[in-house]
Design a protein around this motif. Structure first.
Motif, mmCIF file in Angstrom:
data_model
loop_
_atom_site.group_PDB
_atom_site.id
_atom_site.type_symbol
_atom_site.label_atom_id
_atom_site.label_comp_id
_atom_site.label_asym_id
_atom_site.label_seq_id
_atom_site.Cartn_x
_atom_site.Cartn_y
_atom_site.Cartn_z
ATOM 1 N N THR A 155 -33.792 16.881 22.256
ATOM 2 C CA THR A 155 -34.274 16.029 21.172
ATOM 3 C C THR A 155 -35.606 15.384 21.537
ATOM 4 O OG1 THR A 155 -31.996 15.577 20.499
ATOM 5 C CG2 THR A 155 -33.675 14.100 19.658
ATOM 6 N N HIS A 204 -39.155 16.190 19.728
ATOM 7 C CA HIS A 204 -39.850 15.053 19.133
ATOM 8 C C HIS A 204 -41.295 14.969 19.631
ATOM 9 C CE1 HIS A 204 -39.861 11.196 17.026
ATOM 10 N NE2 HIS A 204 -40.473 10.668 18.071
ATOM 11 N N VAL A 247 -40.269 15.413 8.635
ATOM 12 C CA VAL A 247 -38.806 15.487 8.591
ATOM 13 C C VAL A 247 -38.242 15.627 10.009
ATOM 14 C CG1 VAL A 247 -36.841 16.892 7.834
ATOM 15 C CG2 VAL A 247 -38.685 16.356 6.234
ATOM 16 N N LEU A 248 -38.823 16.506 10.803
ATOM 17 C CA LEU A 248 -38.354 16.675 12.186
ATOM 18 C C LEU A 248 -38.514 15.387 12.994
ATOM 19 C CD1 LEU A 248 -39.605 20.255 13.040
ATOM 20 C CD2 LEU A 248 -37.238 19.466 13.084
ATOM 21 N N LEU A 268 -38.524 12.356 11.787
ATOM 22 C CA LEU A 268 -37.526 11.417 11.289
ATOM 23 C C LEU A 268 -36.160 11.703 11.913
ATOM 24 C CD1 LEU A 268 -36.664 9.145 9.308
ATOM 25 C CD2 LEU A 268 -36.239 10.953 7.643
ATOM 26 N N LEU A 269 -35.768 12.966 11.920
ATOM 27 C CA LEU A 269 -34.456 13.331 12.454
ATOM 28 C C LEU A 269 -34.370 13.087 13.964
ATOM 29 C CD1 LEU A 269 -33.812 16.633 10.467
ATOM 30 C CD2 LEU A 269 -32.787 14.382 10.058
ATOM 31 N N THR A 270 -35.354 13.581 14.694
ATOM 32 C CA THR A 270 -35.292 13.428 16.149
ATOM 33 C C THR A 270 -35.534 11.976 16.566
ATOM 34 O OG1 THR A 270 -37.621 14.094 16.371
ATOM 35 C CG2 THR A 270 -35.939 15.824 16.627
ATOM 36 N N GLY A 324 -34.980 9.311 14.740
ATOM 37 C CA GLY A 324 -33.801 8.537 14.338
ATOM 38 C C GLY A 324 -32.674 8.690 15.337
ATOM 39 N N HIS A 325 -32.472 9.910 15.799
ATOM 40 C CA HIS A 325 -31.431 10.144 16.813
ATOM 41 C C HIS A 325 -31.751 9.388 18.102
ATOM 42 C CE1 HIS A 325 -28.444 12.129 19.296
ATOM 43 N NE2 HIS A 325 -29.420 12.365 20.168
#
Length: 148
Positions: A8, A12, A60-61, A63-65, A67-68
């Motif tokens: 991740t 990121h 989007v990537l 945000l996802l990574t 956020g994780h």
């Protein structure tokens, strides 16, 4: 779990660096050539279309990574009460600014390209793209401070 965190973090950082690099390249190499009349409308339109697609996918990537990573490394208290937390929150603001500035600049280019213009839309898009490049570089500095 360590493998997930490593992957991740790597995704990121890599996506962020490639995104910023693409924006800086477009701002400093493509737009000046278009403003000078060295590009036709079709190639400029294709380049800004590719950049827009990449920007949206990268956002989007990120945000996802991101956020994780934030969800596993920070609490609300540590995000709002520590220097590292403030750096993460600053990164979110810069990320939103980068995405918005690229969209604004790309819209200006697309509007002109649809009218078969190149020089005028390139000149109109220079400021948002240069600001986007600056914001992107600030993002990289922020990431460097967080890593240090």
């Amino acid at each position: 779990m360590a493998l997930v965190e490593t992957v991740t973090s790597t995704v990121h950082l890599l996506v962020g660096a490639l995104w910023v690099g693409a924006v800086v390249f477009f701002a400093l190499a493509v737009l000046p050539r278009a403003a000078a009349g060295d590009l036709n409308a079709a190639p400029l339109g294709a380049l800004v279309g590719s950049l827009t697609t990449w920007t949206r996918a990268a956002a989007v990537l990120m945000l996802l990574t991101g956020g994780h990573l934030a969800g596993t490394r920070y609490t609300v208290a540590s995000l709002t009460g520590s220097t590292r937390g403030y750096l993460v929150l600053a990164m979110v603001v810069l990320w939103l600014g980068l995405a918005a500035l690229v969209e604004i600049g790309a819209s200006r280019v697309r509007d002109g390209v649809e009218r078969r213009k190149v020089r005028e839309p390139a000149r109109n898009a220079v400021t948002p793209f240069r600001l986007a490049a600056l914001v992107g570089l600030l993002l990289l500095v922020d990431a460097g401070v967080l890593l240090g």
